[in-house]
Motif scaffolding. Structure first.
Motif, PDB file in Angstrom:
ATOM      1  N   SER A  32       0.977  -1.029   0.069  1.00 22.04           N
ATOM      2  CA  SER A  32       0.031  -0.173  -0.086  1.00 22.04           C
ATOM      3  C   SER A  32       0.812   1.241   0.017  1.00 22.04           C
ATOM      4  O   SER A  32       0.674   2.198  -0.599  1.00 22.04           O
ATOM      5  N   GLY A  33       1.875   1.267   0.540  1.00 19.89           N
ATOM      6  CA  GLY A  33       3.019   2.415   0.784  1.00 19.89           C
ATOM      7  C   GLY A  33       3.381   2.787  -0.369  1.00 19.89           C
ATOM      8  O   GLY A  33       3.632   3.760  -0.813  1.00 19.89           O
ATOM      9  N   VAL A  34       4.156   1.630  -1.140  1.00 23.37           N
ATOM     10  CA  VAL A  34       4.578   1.716  -2.442  1.00 23.37           C
ATOM     11  C   VAL A  34       3.504   2.173  -3.327  1.00 23.37           C
ATOM     12  O   VAL A  34       4.113   3.047  -4.108  1.00 23.37           O
ATOM     13  N   SER A  38       4.027   5.873  -5.135  1.00 25.46           N
ATOM     14  CA  SER A  38       4.441   5.804  -6.795  1.00 25.46           C
ATOM     15  C   SER A  38       3.219   6.855  -7.147  1.00 25.46           C
ATOM     16  O   SER A  38       3.337   7.646  -8.092  1.00 25.46           O
ATOM     17  N   HIS A  39       1.786   6.550  -6.647  1.00 30.28           N
ATOM     18  CA  HIS A  39       0.871   7.373  -7.263  1.00 30.28           C
ATOM     19  C   HIS A  39       1.029   9.052  -6.845  1.00 30.28           C
ATOM     20  O   HIS A  39       1.097  10.014  -7.959  1.00 30.28           O
ATOM     21  N   GLN A  40       1.609   9.386  -5.738  1.00 26.99           N
ATOM     22  CA  GLN A  40       1.791  10.776  -5.498  1.00 26.99           C
ATOM     23  C   GLN A  40       2.869  11.246  -6.240  1.00 26.99           C
ATOM     24  O   GLN A  40       2.904  12.293  -6.715  1.00 26.99           O
ATOM     25  N   ARG A  41       3.885  10.369  -6.318  1.00 27.27           N
ATOM     26  CA  ARG A  41       5.168  10.986  -7.036  1.00 27.27           C
ATOM     27  C   ARG A  41       4.842  11.109  -8.588  1.00 27.27           C
ATOM     28  O   ARG A  41       5.192  12.154  -9.218  1.00 27.27           O
ATOM     29  N   ASP A  42       3.905  10.325  -9.315  1.00 29.66           N
ATOM     30  CA  ASP A  42       3.573  10.624 -10.594  1.00 29.66           C
ATOM     31  C   ASP A  42       2.813  11.657 -10.511  1.00 29.66           C
ATOM     32  O   ASP A  42       2.656  12.511 -11.601  1.00 29.66           O
ATOM     33  N   ARG A  43       1.815  11.854  -9.745  1.00 32.59           N
ATOM     34  CA  ARG A  43       0.886  12.986  -9.601  1.00 32.59           C
ATOM     35  C   ARG A  43       1.550  14.208  -9.524  1.00 32.59           C
ATOM     36  O   ARG A  43       1.528  15.265 -10.209  1.00 32.59           O
ATOM     37  N   THR A 195      -5.999   8.824 -16.360  1.00 36.44           N
ATOM     38  CA  THR A 195      -4.768   7.725 -16.942  1.00 36.44           C
ATOM     39  C   THR A 195      -4.145   7.403 -15.934  1.00 36.44           C
ATOM     40  O   THR A 195      -3.806   6.364 -15.606  1.00 36.44           O
ATOM     41  N   LEU A 196      -3.755   8.403 -14.846  1.00 32.10           N
ATOM     42  CA  LEU A 196      -2.797   7.955 -13.746  1.00 32.10           C
ATOM     43  C   LEU A 196      -3.564   7.215 -12.610  1.00 32.10           C
ATOM     44  O   LEU A 196      -2.968   6.132 -12.141  1.00 32.10           O
ATOM     45  N   ARG A 197      -4.731   7.429 -12.551  1.00 35.98           N
ATOM     46  CA  ARG A 197      -5.630   6.871 -11.782  1.00 35.98           C
ATOM     47  C   ARG A 197      -5.807   5.352 -12.183  1.00 35.98           C
ATOM     48  O   ARG A 197      -5.792   4.072 -11.600  1.00 35.98           O
ATOM     49  N   VAL A 204      -2.931  -1.580  -8.195  1.00 37.11           N
ATOM     50  CA  VAL A 204      -3.825  -2.162  -7.153  1.00 37.11           C
ATOM     51  C   VAL A 204      -4.009  -3.597  -7.639  1.00 37.11           C
ATOM     52  O   VAL A 204      -3.997  -4.598  -6.659  1.00 37.11           O
ATOM     53  N   GLY A 205      -4.592  -3.687  -8.622  1.00 37.79           N
ATOM     54  CA  GLY A 205      -5.066  -5.047  -9.021  1.00 37.79           C
ATOM     55  C   GLY A 205      -4.030  -6.012  -9.143  1.00 37.79           C
ATOM     56  O   GLY A 205      -4.013  -7.149  -8.634  1.00 37.79           O
ATOM     57  N   PHE A 206      -2.873  -5.689  -9.495  1.00 36.31           N
ATOM     58  CA  PHE A 206      -1.705  -6.270  -9.682  1.00 36.31           C
ATOM     59  C   PHE A 206      -1.171  -6.939  -8.261  1.00 36.31           C
ATOM     60  O   PHE A 206      -0.771  -8.084  -8.073  1.00 36.31           O
TER      61      PHE A 206
END
Length: 484
Positions: A32-34, A38-43, A195-197, A204-206
């Motif tokens: 979850s942390g990764v 990752s999402h926050q970094r890409d955003r 797209t990011l989401r 998340v699915g993976f």
């Protein structure tokens, strides 16, 4: 001592369950942390990249606008003026060059009412809205104020009634260098954020798939670990129940196997000691426990005490002649048959067998009612031996001597080999009286009989006449009773 079992451990207290649960929590937290980081970094990277691009567009486009002529553009009626058309043409070329949407680049200025709102001046839409006001979000308001001071700025991610945007804002100046308007370039980020989401949902699915795999592997590991711990528990429960024949069987080549081997070593040693206990009289075992419980590190030769006990010695009559007719194995079998019978009766009456002396047995009775229990034990031995002889091909007859008095109970021998036994006149007297006993008789001193006449009466014994005998090792003659 309360015996334990695996069933006494509730599932939520199980080490295996907690081990698996903690692993799962750690894995879920890490994954979850990764994903979140990752999402926050890409955003953040998305916002930073577009913010810089939009600021650069605004900075490069603003000087191309004639700020002095914009004063002529006040309403939609001015859309045909050269000032509006020139500025619109510049915005269109900038839009095409940078691939912006039609509504993504425009010029605005503070509202004449100075109420914190801003009025649109130039836009690219066919249907113009010159003079229409815009109430910017609080984040953008602060940026506009900086831009009005002559500083090009870039906005953070913000939302208004038209969507989610990021902007670059640059001041437009007149010939005197005064800021008369602001050029703003926007990018609507909804598509990029979606797209990011989508990418995050894929992650998340993976991750869920990976977690399911980990859960499956953890379940296998948990079952294997539960079985191994169950095998170890079998060893510890065997220790607890004194079943030293059990062995832990693990072939895992890990720490659990080493622990299982250690338990097996303990079981083997305890099994050896358990077998050795069969050769230790009960009073010797009690002595060892008493000494060690008192804090001593080992039993010393100096251990001794004075105590009043009842001494009983039994002996098979005519055994030598009987043994000459039997094979060695048959001789041992015959002795054990009658000694086993005696040992069971001695245990029932709370006696302790001090030693076996060939076909003879020396027994000690301690504590309350020692003499009474010794008398009952002797009579029961004679009675049960008589019953056994009724069906025996080789009848065996036993004589018994019984005495009571003070003895010294202590350790004798050397530090490497000692024996906890009794010595004293009472021991010698029991041996002499045993030798005087005829087959099926109990011989006791008359004073012992007289002191415990009620005990003899309770055992329904037939009394012989009293005798006076000379006993080897004793100066005075001794009055005895022979009890059938």
């Amino acid at each position: 001592m309360r015996k334990q079992s695996l069933r006494s451990v509730r599932w939520y207290n199980s080490f295996v369950f907690r081990f698996s649960a903690i692993n799962m929590v750690v894995v879920i937290a890490l994954v979850s942390g990764v994903i979140y980081r990752s999402h926050q970094r890409d955003r953040l990277q998305l916002v930073e990249r577009f913010s810089e691009v939009l600021r650069t567009i605004a900075v490069n486009a603003a000087p191309l606008i004639d700020g002095g002529s914009l004063i002529q553009v006040q309403s939609n009626t001015d859309a045909a003026k050269s000032a509006f058309l020139s500025a619109q043409k510049t915005l269109e070329s900038i839009r095409k060059l940078n691939g912006l949407a039609e509504d993504a680049i425009y010029i605005l200025r503070p509202s004449p009412e100075k109420d914190g709102r801003y009025a649109f001046v130039v836009m690219l839409q066919k249907r113009t809205f010159i003079g229409d006001t815009y109430d910017p979000p609080e984040k953008i308001m602060a940026l506009y104020e900086q831009a009005l001071l002559g500083q090009a700025v870039e906005s953070p991610l913000f939302e208004d009634d038209h969507g989610t945007f990021i902007s670059g804002v640059a001041p437009i100046k007149d010939a005197d260098g005064r800021v008369v308007a602001l050029l703003q370039a926007d990018i609507r980020l909804a598509e990029y954020l979606e797209t990011l989401r989508e990418e995050t949902r894929y992650l998340v699915g993976f991750a869920i798939l990976i977690l399911l795999v980990i859960m499956f592997l953890s379940s296998i590991l948990r079952n294997k670990l539960a079985n191994r711990i169950g095998e170890l528990m079998k060893g510890t429960m065997a220790l607890n129940s004194n079943d030293f024949s059990v062995r832990v069987r693990l072939d895992t080549a890990d720490e659990l196997e080493q622990l299982g081997r250690s338990i097996n070593v303990a079981l083997e040693h305890l099994q050896e000691r358990s077998e050795m206990l069969k050769f230790l009289p009960e009073h010797t075992q009690k002595m060892i426990a008493r000494v060690l419980d008192a804090g001593a590190e080992q039993v010393e030769l100096t251990e001794a005490r004075d105590i009043d006990v009842a001494i009983m010695e039994t002996d098979i009559r005519g055994f030598t002649a009987l043994a000459e007719k039997l094979k060695p194995a048959d001789t041992i079998a015959l002795i054990n048959k009658y000694i086993r019978l005696q040992a069971e009766i001695v245990s029932d009456f709370g006696g302790s067998i001090d030693k076996y002396m060939g076909d003879a047995v020396l027994v000690i009775f301690e504590g309350e009612d020692a003499t009474y229990r010794a008398i009952g034990c002797a009579k029961n031995i004679l009675r049960e031996v008589a019953k056994l002889n009724e069906s025996a091909t080789q009848p065996v007859h036993i004589g018994i001597g019984l005495s009571f008095g003070p003895v010294v109970m202590g350790n004798m021998g050397s530090e490497s080999r000692m024996e906890h036994t009794v010595i004293g006149p009472s021991v010698n007297l029991a041996a002499r009286l045993c030798s005087l006993a005829k087959p099926g008789q109990l011989v006791i001193p008359s004073q012992l009989y007289e002191a415990h006449a009620a005990a003899f009466a309770s055992h329904s014994v037939a009394m012989a006449q009293a005798e006076v005998v000379e006993v080897k090792g004793f100066t005075d003659s001794i009055d005895i009773f022979r009890i059938e």
